[in-house]
Design a protein around this motif. Structure first.
Motif, PDB file in Angstrom:
ATOM      1  N   ALA A 262      -2.252 -49.553  23.138  1.00  0.00           N
ATOM      2  CA  ALA A 262      -2.999 -48.601  22.331  1.00  0.00           C
ATOM      3  C   ALA A 262      -4.484 -48.768  22.585  1.00  0.00           C
ATOM      4  CB  ALA A 262      -2.713 -48.833  20.846  1.00  0.00           C
ATOM      5  N   ASP A 283      -0.003 -54.659  17.419  1.00  0.00           N
ATOM      6  CA  ASP A 283       0.548 -55.333  16.234  1.00  0.00           C
ATOM      7  C   ASP A 283      -0.306 -56.514  15.789  1.00  0.00           C
ATOM      8  OD1 ASP A 283       1.556 -56.436  18.788  1.00  0.00           O
ATOM      9  OD2 ASP A 283       2.499 -57.923  17.479  1.00  0.00           O
ATOM     10  N   GLU A 425       8.550 -53.344  16.195  1.00  0.00           N
ATOM     11  CA  GLU A 425       8.388 -52.430  15.055  1.00  0.00           C
ATOM     12  C   GLU A 425       6.924 -52.322  14.650  1.00  0.00           C
ATOM     13  OE1 GLU A 425      12.687 -53.474  12.895  1.00  0.00           O
ATOM     14  OE2 GLU A 425      10.846 -54.543  12.334  1.00  0.00           O
ATOM     15  N   ARG A 428       4.894 -50.117  16.952  1.00  0.00           N
ATOM     16  CA  ARG A 428       5.099 -48.688  16.695  1.00  0.00           C
ATOM     17  C   ARG A 428       4.392 -48.272  15.413  1.00  0.00           C
ATOM     18  NH1 ARG A 428      10.229 -49.615  18.941  1.00  0.00           N
ATOM     19  NH2 ARG A 428      11.084 -50.207  16.923  1.00  0.00           N
ATOM     20  N   ALA A 429       4.541 -49.104  14.378  1.00  0.00           N
ATOM     21  CA  ALA A 429       3.937 -48.759  13.095  1.00  0.00           C
ATOM     22  C   ALA A 429       2.424 -48.684  13.200  1.00  0.00           C
ATOM     23  CB  ALA A 429       4.336 -49.796  12.043  1.00  0.00           C
ATOM     24  N   ILE A 431       0.603 -48.039  15.904  1.00  0.00           N
ATOM     25  CA  ILE A 431       0.158 -46.863  16.667  1.00  0.00           C
ATOM     26  C   ILE A 431       0.239 -45.614  15.795  1.00  0.00           C
ATOM     27  CG2 ILE A 431       0.778 -45.353  18.605  1.00  0.00           C
ATOM     28  CD1 ILE A 431       1.489 -47.920  20.172  1.00  0.00           C
ATOM     29  N   THR A 432       1.334 -45.507  15.023  1.00  0.00           N
ATOM     30  CA  THR A 432       1.446 -44.375  14.102  1.00  0.00           C
ATOM     31  C   THR A 432       0.261 -44.362  13.128  1.00  0.00           C
ATOM     32  OG1 THR A 432       3.840 -44.647  14.226  1.00  0.00           O
ATOM     33  CG2 THR A 432       2.991 -43.245  12.461  1.00  0.00           C
ATOM     34  N   HIS A 433      -0.046 -45.527  12.600  1.00  0.00           N
ATOM     35  CA  HIS A 433      -1.151 -45.654  11.648  1.00  0.00           C
ATOM     36  C   HIS A 433      -2.487 -45.259  12.293  1.00  0.00           C
ATOM     37  CE1 HIS A 433      -3.651 -47.380   8.465  1.00  0.00           C
ATOM     38  NE2 HIS A 433      -4.360 -47.950   9.433  1.00  0.00           N
ATOM     39  N   GLU A 435      -3.034 -43.388  14.862  1.00  0.00           N
ATOM     40  CA  GLU A 435      -3.097 -41.961  15.190  1.00  0.00           C
ATOM     41  C   GLU A 435      -3.296 -41.133  13.925  1.00  0.00           C
ATOM     42  OE1 GLU A 435       0.323 -41.355  17.713  1.00  0.00           O
ATOM     43  OE2 GLU A 435      -0.745 -42.115  19.475  1.00  0.00           O
ATOM     44  N   ALA A 436      -2.695 -41.596  12.817  1.00  0.00           N
ATOM     45  CA  ALA A 436      -2.843 -40.874  11.551  1.00  0.00           C
ATOM     46  C   ALA A 436      -4.272 -40.969  11.035  1.00  0.00           C
ATOM     47  CB  ALA A 436      -1.863 -41.432  10.520  1.00  0.00           C
ATOM     48  N   ARG A 441      -5.044 -44.542  19.383  1.00  0.00           N
ATOM     49  CA  ARG A 441      -3.850 -43.826  19.830  1.00  0.00           C
ATOM     50  C   ARG A 441      -3.078 -44.682  20.825  1.00  0.00           C
ATOM     51  NH1 ARG A 441      -5.480 -41.738  24.944  1.00  0.00           N
ATOM     52  NH2 ARG A 441      -7.642 -42.374  25.205  1.00  0.00           N
ATOM     53  N   GLY A 442      -1.812 -44.311  21.019  1.00  0.00           N
ATOM     54  CA  GLY A 442      -1.037 -44.971  22.058  1.00  0.00           C
ATOM     55  C   GLY A 442      -1.647 -44.678  23.419  1.00  0.00           C
TER      56      GLY A 442
END
Length: 850
Positions: A262, A283, A425, A428-429, A431-433, A435-436, A441-442
RNA sequence: GCCGGCGUGGCGGAAUUGGCAGACGCGCGCGACUCAAAAUCGCGUUCCCGCGAGGGAGUGUGGGUUCGAUCCCCUCCGCCGGCACCA
């Protein structure tokens, strides 16, 4: 050996056959559309990595790969394929230019002299090249198309939507120069004062030039670049379907060095600045306790506080002065300085210090990192040295140690919303955070850099480009080829200004336009030569469509043989160009080389690499004069597996020479007058059953061994077969027919000669050995009625028994128990278990009576 | 440091869906042919013990799995190649 007379008259016929092959165009490959082209035959394209024709000529090491491909090419022809087997010259390059600098002799002259020498050396080994397709990268009719391909790159871009190269006409942005596959950039390059040129990263080894070993320094310069990075994913994916050594695929994968992670943006406290970092471990973001910028990072100047400035600038200068070699040597000891600035961690709002250090490289990722010392060894070492905080955010299995970084996977701790998640996990969490919240970003990065494509040399392809008002402009295709001017003075200018800049008239293209004076690197010509071979004399295109379609088919070159030294660069660059041309609809296959084989190096008799300075170089001429071309070819293959490194042995050459002499004497004998005449032992009687078995076993093994390129064992089998008929009378002609046909791809001269001599006196030897259909074997002849089995007791060999083939267990066991030796071994012990492998063995597991 | 490949007689090497280790060649030894030598042909040639019959050991090291391992798994050693602070 030197004073002996030859055991067979190879020197009388080898050159004769070689001349005939060339004059009669015996191995000419026909293209679709030519008279006599047979479309019912399958094509087989077999290619050698073409050589740079150096002044030293070939030594026996170079000949190894060529011999292997020649054997396959000859065998494939006999097996009914249309075979394309060409040869040419990768003749642009530094040595000819440096020679010109020393002597004033034009590189074209020395190049042509060297090519003539190489060609005659290759012909003296009897290789079956289609010489009508010979090409040289230095020939204007060749490099006009190299320049043409460059223009295609220049006029194209990589469309990320379609993941393909497309003409610039499909690009709708406002800056085409930002997306062109061939573009100009001001980049820090490896300037080598000793060679007077800029080098690619790959041509620099340990801070010195690969050629000549001169020191290399970094300086920014305007250069042509090729956007190979756009193809990183395609180049990676394409490897899967290729029949290449796994090691080579791995080298390419590592070279491309794709890694997923990311990017995260950190804002700088009290300033209008953001630092973007790349991490493969999003992470661990909660564990970031400081940041590091590369010393060359553009933001360093802006964010450094007044008080820290002197120290920071001193460090930057020190880092810039350091060569790559020195940096590499200093890997253990971390260094760096604090900029005085701080950044805010976007996930927890923490304020962390920003340092600069040369362990962060400007050329990778974003040139900046978030440091997570608890989970990265380099960050850990740095944090320890400078007393920076270390915070654990991933809990491993065992007890958490504080004396080293834990880089493995585990459960997230001290990480807010990530706590308890596994590493995967949590990544992923996070990267989602990111991007939100817009903080990141990834992202995927590669180690692969864009390809530095210009050189400051004379002896290379000029660019089809002119400069006008500070802007580059492509020439029209009709203006190709752009040929170098005739020059007398090849001396480098001493500045990064290329030698071509001295040809003032040539440089002046028009009132307002000046020619580009850089030339292309040597890789350019070798990037597409395999395509030109398909249609070497085509004047309307770089390769005729129909010929390209036929020979390249959908899997490209069927067999490509060369050294590992090209495992990465040449093979990666070629694949890149090929994919671009494929995307643009110019070539049929998505990959250029379906199967790749690397031949191993041949060492001198002293087991060292052959070199002039060591004086251990063995030349083909030397071997051919004494033992003949067939002996040379045969020994090259008999030494051992093709891929393996192995030392040369003249005694070994004598061994295969004696074998060939035995083959010769199978058909010939010396009469009282010292003349060779056909052996009277030859007869039309059919071979006996045992003889037939040997012949058919030989057909089987030689056929499969050539297919597997296991030439050493194929030759071994031919020796066994030959020995079977030595001193046998009457000697069946059938045996010679089979033997000479099978041996012909490996030792073509002796086979051709004997075939024609036999044909003059006997039926059944039509045409040439090299044009016979490949023999087939009869499996029924190889099946035997009775087999020998071994009998083991407790895994130890005790006796051998004979039994009917596929005899059942009962019969075999009866026979085993009948053996006195076996009985003795068993004694009074109790048989616990019986293993019977049909036609192979019996093993009796016995517990001795205690 | 990380990644990959390779370790078999005096030498190059052969044999692996796990089943006779050392094919073929070199070298070496003995013999035939020759006045003699070379070339050629034949026989032998992993090592150790034994006159012999025979016995024992053995595929870099140490272990494991298996009736059985050069071959599969783990440890270590050596050689070759690649990458080398790649976040």
């Amino acid at each position: 050996m030197n004073f002996q007379r030859k055991q067979f008259p190879f020197s009388e016929y080898e050159a004769v056959w070689q001349r005939r092959w060339v004059e009669e165009g015996a191995f000419r490959a026909l293209n679709p559309g030519e008279p006599d082209f047979d479309a019912t035959r399958q094509k087989f394209y077999i290619l050698d990595m073409f050589p740079y024709p150096s002044g030293d000529g070939l030594h026996v090491g170079h000949v190894e790969g060529y011999t292997a491909t020649d054997i396959v090419a000859r065998a494939k022809r006999m097996q009914g394929f249309n075979v394309l087997h060409p040869m040419g010259w990768d003749a642009f390059g530094l040595p000819a230019e440096q020679y010109a600098i020393r002597t004033g002799r034009h590189p074209r002259e020395t190049t042509n002299t060297n090519i003539a020498k190489f060609r005659s050396q290759l012909q003296s080994v009897g290789f079956s090249y289609d010489w009508t397709r010979e090409i040289s990268t230095t020939h204007p009719e060749y490099f006009r198309w190299t320049q043409w391909i460059f223009l295609r790159l220049y006029h194209s871009w990589f469309n990320p939507e379609t993941r393909r190269a497309e003409p610039l006409t499909t690009y709708h942005g406002d800056d085409p120069d930002a997306v062109r596959l061939a573009y100009v950039a001001e980049v820090p390059v490896n300037w080598c004062p000793g060679l007077g040129t800029v080098l690619a990263n790959e041509e620099v080894v340990d801070g010195k030039s690969e050629v000549g070993g001169f020191p290399v320094e970094r300086r920014p310069l305007r250069q042509w670049m090729l956007r190979i990075t756009a193809y990183a994913d395609r180049l990676l994916e394409g490897l899967d379907a290729l029949d290449w050594p796994e090691g080579v695929k791995l080298l390419q994968r590592n070279w491309i060095g794709r890694s997923e992670g990311a990017s995260v943006r950190f804002s700088v406290v009290g300033q209008d600045a953001e630092i973007e970092v790349f991490t493969t471990r999003p992470d661990t973001l909660f564990g970031a306790t400081y940041m590091v910028l590369a010393p060359e990072h553009p933001l360093v100047k802006k964010i450094t506080t007044a008080g820290r400035r002197p120290e920071v600038e001193a460090y930057q200068q020190q880092a810039a002065a350091r060569s790559d070699l020195e940096r590499a040597e200093l890997t253990k000891e971390k260094s760096g300085v604090f900029t005085g600035a701080h950044a805010i961690n976007p996930v927890n709002g923490e304020t962390i210090p920003i340092w600069i250090a040369d362990y962060v490289l400007m050329g990778y990722g974003t040139g900046a990192i978030m440091a997570v010392p608890a989970h990265d060894e380099r960050d850990f070492a740095f944090a320890q040295k400078f007393g920076l905080p270390i915070r654990e955010v991933v809990a491993g299995d065992g007890a958490a140690g504080v004396d080293q970084a834990f880089v493995g996977n585990g459960r997230a701790v001290n990480s807010g919303f990530l706590d308890g998640l596994s590493t995967a996990e949590a990544q992923r969490a996070m990267i989602t955070h990111l991007e939100a919240t817009g903080a990141g970003r990834g992202m995927v990065t590669t180690k692969l850099r864009d390809w530095l494509f210009s050189r400051q040399r004379y002896w290379g392809e000029p660019f089809p480009i002119v400069w006008e008002g500070g802007r580059h402009r492509p020439l029209e295709e009709t203006e190709l080829p752009v040929v170098q001017p005739e020059m007398q003075d090849f001396q480098p200018t001493g500045t990064p200004e290329p030698p071509l800049s001295k040809a003032l008239e040539w440089v002046r293209y028009s009132e307002n336009a000046r020619r580009e004076t850089n030339t292309m690197p040597q890789w350019a010509g070798s990037c597409w030569y395999y395509l030109r071979f398909c249609d070497a004399r085509c004047s309307s295109r770089f390769v005729g469509r129909e010929a390209e379609h036929y020979w390249m088919g959908n899997r490209g070159v069927d067999l490509y043989v060369g050294g590992t030294e090209h495992a990465v660069l040449h093979l990666l660059y070629s694949r890149f160009w090929h994919k671009v041309l494929h995307d643009l609809g110019e070539v049929s296959s998505s990959e250029p080389f379906h199967k790749l084989v690397n031949q191993g190096m041949i060492l001198g008799t002293d087991s060292h690499k052959m070199s002039k300075s060591r004086g251990n170089v063995v030349t083909p001429e030397h071997v051919i004069t004494e033992f003949g071309a067939d002996s040379l070819r045969l020994y090259e293959m008999f030494m051992g597996p093709l891929e393996q490194m192995k030392p040369w042995s003249m005694k070994g050459v004598e061994g295969v020479y004696r074998f060939l002499a035995r083959v010769w004497r199978l058909a010939m004998r010396e009469n009282a007058g010292g003349q060779w005449e056909l052996s009277p032992a030859l007869s039309n009687t059919p071979p006996t059953l045992p003889q037939q078995r040997v012949l058919h076993a030989t057909i089987k093994k030689v056929t499969s061994d050539i297919e597997a390129m296991a030439f050493n064992t194929a030759i071994s089998q031919l020796m066994i077969c030959t020995n079977e008929f030595v001193n046998v009378e009457p000697r069946p002609l059938e045996a010679l027919r089979v033997l000479l046909t099978l041996l012909s791809p490996m030792a073509p001269h002796i086979c051709e000669e004997l075939w024609s001599r036999l044909g003059a006196a006997h039926e059944g030897f039509p045409g040439h050995a090299s044009t016979q259909p490949w023999p087939t074997f009869d499996p029924a002849l190889l099946e035997v009625a009775e087999v020998e089995l071994i009998v083991q007791v407790n895994g130890k060999l005790k006796d051998r028994i004979r039994a009917q083939r596929d005899a059942d267990q009962e019969a075999v066991l009866d026979a085993a128990h009948a053996s006195p030796k076996v009985r003795e071994a068993i004694g009074t012990g109790q048989i616990l278990k019986t293993i019977h492998v049909p036609n192979k063995l019996v093993n009796l597991v016995v517990r001795p009576t205690a």
